[in-house]
Design an enzyme around this catalytic site. Structure first.
Site, PDB file in Angstrom:
ATOM      1  CG  HIS A  57      -1.951   1.104   1.147  1.00 34.46           C
ATOM      2  ND1 HIS A  57      -3.290   0.853   0.940  1.00 34.46           N
ATOM      3  CD2 HIS A  57      -1.842   2.447   1.203  1.00 34.46           C
ATOM      4  CE1 HIS A  57      -3.949   1.998   0.895  1.00 34.46           C
ATOM      5  NE2 HIS A  57      -3.074   2.989   1.045  1.00 34.46           N
ATOM      6  CG  HIS A  59      -1.059   6.968  -1.699  1.00 34.99           C
ATOM      7  ND1 HIS A  59      -2.271   7.126  -2.330  1.00 34.99           N
ATOM      8  CD2 HIS A  59      -1.299   6.229  -0.588  1.00 34.99           C
ATOM      9  CE1 HIS A  59      -3.216   6.528  -1.611  1.00 34.99           C
ATOM     10  NE2 HIS A  59      -2.648   5.973  -0.548  1.00 34.99           N
ATOM     11  CD  GLN A 152      -7.210  10.999  -1.993  1.00 34.26           C
ATOM     12  OE1 GLN A 152      -6.041  10.635  -1.969  1.00 34.26           O
ATOM     13  NE2 GLN A 152      -8.039  10.783  -0.986  1.00 34.26           N
ATOM     14  CG  HIS A 210      -7.537   4.123   0.497  1.00 31.38           C
ATOM     15  ND1 HIS A 210      -7.025   3.727  -0.699  1.00 31.38           N
ATOM     16  CD2 HIS A 210      -6.545   4.835   1.118  1.00 31.38           C
ATOM     17  CE1 HIS A 210      -5.781   4.175  -0.805  1.00 31.38           C
ATOM     18  NE2 HIS A 210      -5.468   4.847   0.267  1.00 31.38           N
ATOM     19  CD  GLU A 213      -6.745   6.432   5.833  1.00 24.51           C
ATOM     20  OE1 GLU A 213      -7.078   6.465   4.635  1.00 24.51           O
ATOM     21  OE2 GLU A 213      -5.632   6.828   6.246  1.00 24.51           O
ATOM     22  CG  ASP A 309      -1.070   5.220   3.381  1.00 23.93           C
ATOM     23  OD1 ASP A 309      -1.308   5.309   2.166  1.00 23.93           O
ATOM     24  OD2 ASP A 309      -1.872   5.580   4.251  1.00 23.93           O
TER      25      ASP A 309
HETATM   26 FE   FE2 Z   1      -3.510   5.096   1.182  1.00 30.92          FE
END
Ligand code: FE2
Length: 430
Positions: A57, A59, A152, A210, A213, A309
């Site tokens: 995971h 970005h 996103q 995701h 969260e 992440d």
């Molecule tokens: Fe993430």
């Protein structure tokens, strides 16, 4: 003539050191002693040799962008998303590629050779998607880079998200992503999970959302994700990332939810570095840690793999592509301090990450690919404790990176002249 001979390697789960013979990119032999000519010999001196690290995971479109166009003042997830929204229109193909490739260099030096990166598709230009597809091609000989089409701003909250997500998949992005807890309502969130799973089923792709969260115990999209996985026959190819709201649900509900996740074969990817800094932000005291229920998920047989992440981006200003830093934080934040659990934390950032990403089992074995990392430590627990130097990083028999061992020269009366930090303490036996 061997291509490479790795001497006196301590393999995870194996007490006695062994030699590893490498030929044509594969492991030809593992024996207590191999006497053969080799083009290159690495004498590890009894150090740990493990499969490469995996990060399921990440970005990569945002990495190393810290401070662009400004810093996250509150430190919250929501300000991070807003800040990313300010940076997105300013992204260029070249800048995204340059940062991503620089990050990949760092990852290789840390022995991190498999990365699943989300890429934000809520940008009608799909600048980051195009750039990371190019990066995937460029790094293919040294990093397994998987890309997740990640809306996103919300599949339904952003008017062009679905069309962009489908475009990104058409362009060759590997995995279907989503963010149900960021949709406007719980209904929209659940609807997005169903739609995204259907897209994955139609296209034969994996899913990685995701999921929940937040600290909101009513955020229960992982339940819908598990149910959809079963309904559509997606078992084994679905990941729920973060799942932090599971920390805050009541125990009765967790006792119903966790077996459902296990039955669905959904992998869970907590991200300890970011979860311990972002969760509990709206609490006064006591303040929740917010990590998902790692021990209970493990006990139910769920594959749990820690992810990183972020590294130096709108959400997290630290990070170093070091999956042992992630495992170390996981051990503290869960918390899990038995020797069994700490050894598991090492597997979580090697074997379990590969499983979550649908990659072949990277366990070092005869006939398998000669991809491994030599660490300045003697066993997995010591590696989690020390976050040691990666002395050599090898992929398919080729040495990609080497770093000299850390050795302190001491000038102390009556004490040794040098100190290898990994030799300092005895190895505890169970
Ligand atoms: Fe993430």
């Amino acid at each position: 003539m061997l291509d490479l001979l790795v001497k006196a390697a301590r393999l995870p789960g194996r007490r006695e050191p062994a030699d590893i013979a490498v030929k044509a990119g594969r492991i030809a032999e593992i024996s207590p002693r191999i006497d053969a000519e080799a083009q290159r010999v690495i004498d590890t001196g009894g150090r740990l040799v493990s499969p490469p690290f995996t990060d399921p995971h990440f970005h990569m479109d945002a990495t190393l962008s810290l401070g662009l166009p400004r810093l996250n003042r509150s430190g919250t997830l929501l300000e991070g998303i807003a800040l990313w929204g300010e940076l997105k229109p300013l992204l260029t193909h070249e800048a995204v590629m340059e940062r991503a490739l620089r990050y990949c260099d760092l990852a290789v030096s840390q022995g991190l050779l498999s990365i699943r990166s989300h890429v934000d598709v809520c940008d009608d230009r799909l600048t980051a998607t195009e750039a990371l597809l190019e990066v995937r091609k460029r790094v293919a000989s040294y990093i397994d880079l998987q890309l997740v089409a990640f809306p996103q701003d919300g599949l339904y909250r952003s008017p062009t998200a679905e069309a962009n997500l489908l475009r990104a998949l058409d362009m060759g992005v590997d995995v279907v992503g989503g963010i149900p807890h960021f949709e406007r309502t719980m209904e929209d969130g659940a609807r997005s999970v169903r739609r995204l799973c259907e897209i994955a089923a139609e296209r034969g792709l994996p899913v990685d959302l995701h999921c929940d969260e937040s600290d909101d115990p009513m955020s229960r999209h992982i339940e819908t994700l598990a149910a959809e996985t079963v309904r559509l026959g997606l078992q084994g190819r679905v990941v729920g990332s973060h799942c932090t709201s599971m920390h805050s649900v009541d125990n009765y509900y967790a006792s119903k939810l966790i077996p459902l996740i296990a039955e669905a074969g959904v992998h869970i990817v907590p991200n300890p570095l970011i979860n311990i800094t972002l969760q509990g932000r709206s609490d006064t005291y006591p303040r929740r840690r917010g990590l998902t229920r790692v021990a209970e998920l493990r006990a139910a047989g769920v594959n749990v793999a820690f992810g990183q992440d972020c590294t130096m981006d709108p959400w997290y200003s630290l990070g170093s592509a070091d999956m042992l830093e992630v495992a170390h934080m996981g051990v503290h934040a869960v918390p899990m301090t038995s020797r069994e659990a700490m050894a598991w934390a090492f597997d979580s950032v090697t074997l379990n990450g590969a499983r979550a990403m649908g990659l072949p089992d990277p366990t070092l074995r005869v006939g398998g690919p000669a991809s491994m990392v030599v660490l300045q430590a003697r066993d997995p627990i010591e590696a989690v404790r020390m976050k040691p130097t990666r002395l050599a990083v090898i992929r398919s028999g080729k040495i990609l990176a080497e770093t000299p061992a850390r050795l302190a020269r001491l000038s102390l009366p009556g004490r040794p002249e040098s100190l290898d930090p990994a030799d300092y303490a005895p190895i505890a036996e169970d």
